[in-house]
Design a protein around this motif. Structure first.
Motif, short mmCIF file in Angstrom:
data_model
loop_
_atom_site.label_atom_id
_atom_site.label_comp_id
_atom_site.label_asym_id
_atom_site.label_seq_id
_atom_site.Cartn_x
_atom_site.Cartn_y
_atom_site.Cartn_z
N ARG A 195 9.10 -35.30 -52.43
CA ARG A 195 8.25 -35.99 -51.45
C ARG A 195 9.06 -37.03 -50.66
N GLU A 196 9.92 -37.76 -51.37
CA GLU A 196 10.73 -38.78 -50.67
C GLU A 196 11.73 -38.13 -49.72
N MET A 197 12.30 -37.01 -50.16
CA MET A 197 13.29 -36.35 -49.32
C MET A 197 12.66 -35.85 -48.02
N PHE A 198 11.49 -35.20 -48.11
CA PHE A 198 10.85 -34.72 -46.88
C PHE A 198 10.36 -35.89 -46.03
N GLY A 199 9.97 -36.98 -46.70
CA GLY A 199 9.57 -38.17 -45.96
C GLY A 199 10.74 -38.71 -45.13
N ALA A 200 11.94 -38.66 -45.71
CA ALA A 200 13.13 -39.21 -45.03
C ALA A 200 13.56 -38.36 -43.84
N ILE A 201 13.32 -37.04 -43.89
CA ILE A 201 13.80 -36.18 -42.78
C ILE A 201 12.66 -35.76 -41.84
N ALA A 202 11.44 -36.23 -42.11
CA ALA A 202 10.28 -35.72 -41.35
C ALA A 202 10.49 -35.76 -39.83
N GLY A 203 11.05 -36.86 -39.33
CA GLY A 203 11.20 -37.04 -37.89
C GLY A 203 12.12 -35.99 -37.26
N ARG A 204 13.07 -35.46 -38.01
CA ARG A 204 14.03 -34.48 -37.46
C ARG A 204 13.77 -33.08 -38.00
N TYR A 205 12.73 -32.94 -38.82
CA TYR A 205 12.50 -31.67 -39.54
C TYR A 205 12.33 -30.49 -38.57
N ASP A 206 11.45 -30.65 -37.58
CA ASP A 206 11.18 -29.51 -36.67
C ASP A 206 12.42 -29.12 -35.89
N TYR A 229 26.97 -15.49 -44.22
CA TYR A 229 25.82 -16.39 -44.35
C TYR A 229 26.10 -17.49 -45.36
N ARG A 230 26.73 -17.13 -46.47
CA ARG A 230 27.04 -18.13 -47.49
C ARG A 230 27.95 -19.23 -46.93
N PHE A 231 28.91 -18.81 -46.10
CA PHE A 231 29.80 -19.81 -45.50
C PHE A 231 28.96 -20.78 -44.65
N TYR A 232 28.08 -20.21 -43.83
CA TYR A 232 27.24 -21.05 -42.97
C TYR A 232 26.31 -21.94 -43.82
N PHE A 233 25.62 -21.33 -44.76
CA PHE A 233 24.56 -21.99 -45.51
C PHE A 233 25.11 -23.06 -46.46
N LEU A 234 26.24 -22.72 -47.10
CA LEU A 234 26.75 -23.64 -48.13
C LEU A 234 27.73 -24.67 -47.56
N ARG A 235 28.44 -24.28 -46.48
CA ARG A 235 29.48 -25.18 -45.97
C ARG A 235 29.05 -25.92 -44.70
N LEU A 236 28.56 -25.13 -43.70
CA LEU A 236 28.29 -25.77 -42.40
C LEU A 236 26.96 -26.50 -42.36
N LEU A 237 25.91 -25.80 -42.83
CA LEU A 237 24.56 -26.35 -42.72
C LEU A 237 24.41 -27.75 -43.33
N PRO A 238 24.94 -28.02 -44.53
CA PRO A 238 24.79 -29.38 -45.06
C PRO A 238 25.42 -30.45 -44.15
N LYS A 239 26.55 -30.08 -43.52
CA LYS A 239 27.22 -31.07 -42.65
C LYS A 239 26.40 -31.32 -41.39
N ILE A 240 25.93 -30.21 -40.76
CA ILE A 240 25.13 -30.38 -39.52
C ILE A 240 23.84 -31.13 -39.85
N GLY A 241 23.20 -30.73 -40.97
CA GLY A 241 21.94 -31.35 -41.37
C GLY A 241 22.11 -32.85 -41.60
N ARG A 242 23.21 -33.23 -42.26
CA ARG A 242 23.45 -34.65 -42.53
C ARG A 242 23.71 -35.41 -41.23
N PHE A 243 24.48 -34.77 -40.33
CA PHE A 243 24.82 -35.42 -39.06
C PHE A 243 23.56 -35.68 -38.23
#
Ligand SMILES: C[S@@+](CC[C@H](N)C(=O)[O-])C[C@H]1O[C@@H](n2cnc3c(N)ncnc32)[C@H](O)[C@@H]1O
Length: 243
Positions: free
Chosen positions: A19-30, A175-189
């Motif tokens: 719940r806290e995690m989705f609360g923290a990203i809600a504004g950028r979720y969509d 897909y694994r390269f994208y999902f495991l390596r790139l996506l976390p970095k883009i998501g955090r940024f």
């Protein structure tokens, strides 16, 4: 007794973190949802609506969207019948409510704060229950599926969308390269939140593969369960009829 208490403490702890995690990203979720999936998430929701339409018998079915988040799936279903979307994360619901207000839907979409593991509805309330990208977040998948079955009337339709991992070796490793390596970095940024987009791939990897999910749905009291792999298995759509 002590063991039961420990397991319920663990479930409460997982729910609180989610719940806290989705609360923290809600504004950028969509934005992140559409951007990171290159808008494929919209197509998956449309496929889900089409599949349910083919299976549902009631002319204006009462629909429940569990873990509705910012209400995209609720809105996608809103032409079929009246929809209630429920979620336990209020910042997500707030964004969903703004979208619904802009859309002026008929039949209406109502949003409600509720826990998927303890739905505040009597048994057999709905003709259709849908849920997208929620199940793997639940502290107990079995309890979640049990609640879905309980609130569906006999013969009602269940549709679950979840992430999966592609099986083809080439597509899978890309897909694994994208999902495991790139996506976390883009998501955090973009979201400015550290753990959320590390949690996404790790929760998908920890979730049972599509066939096991299908079996769990059958065990929860659903028949004629159909499994569909979308976009080479990146997403999974499971539908079934309440027995
Ligand atoms: C990945 S988002 C999916 C949102 C939406 N269904 C979609 O397709 O965009 C997962 C949602 O499930 C909600 N959720 C997770 N566990 C829940 C629970 N136990 N009860 C209610 N909502 C829950 C989260 O708050 C979040 O909004």
């Amino acid at each position: 007794m002590a063991l039961k208490q420990q397991s319920s403490d663990r479930e409460g702890e997982k729910s609180r973190r989610v719940r806290e995690m989705f609360g923290a990203i809600a504004g950028r979720y969509d934005f992140l949802n559409h951007f990171l999936s290159l808008n494929t998430d919209r197509r998956w929701r449309k496929t889900c609506v089409r599949e349910v339409r083919e299976r549902v018998c009631a002319p204006s079915p009462r629909i429940l969207d569990i873990g509705c988040g910012t209400a995209d799936l609720s809105l996608a279903f809103s032409r079929m019948g009246p929809v209630i979307g429920c979620d336990f994360c209020h910042p997500m619901l707030r964004i969903g409510a703004e979208k619904i207000a802009r859309n002026n839907n008929h039949p209406p979409v109502l949003l409600l704060g509720a826990d998927a593991l303890r739905l505040p509805f009597p048994g057999e309330t709905f003709d259709v229950v849908v849920s997208a990208f929620v199940l793997r977040n639940l502290a107990s998948v079995e309890t979640g599926l049990g609640e879905m079955r309980r609130v569906l009337r006999h013969g009602g339709v269940l549709a679950i969308l979840e992430f999966g991992m592609p099986r083809s070796p080439f597509w899978g490793s890309l897909y694994r390269f994208y999902f495991l390596r790139l996506l976390p970095k883009i998501g955090r940024f973009v979201s400015g939140v550290d753990g959320a987009y590390v949690y996404l791939p790790s929760s998908v990897q920890a979730f049972p593969p599509a066939e096991q999910l299908k079996e769990k749905v059958e065990r929860a009291g659903f028949g004629d369960v159909r499994l569909r792999l979308l976009t080479g298995g990146i997403a999974v759509l499971v539908t079934g009829i309440a027995r």
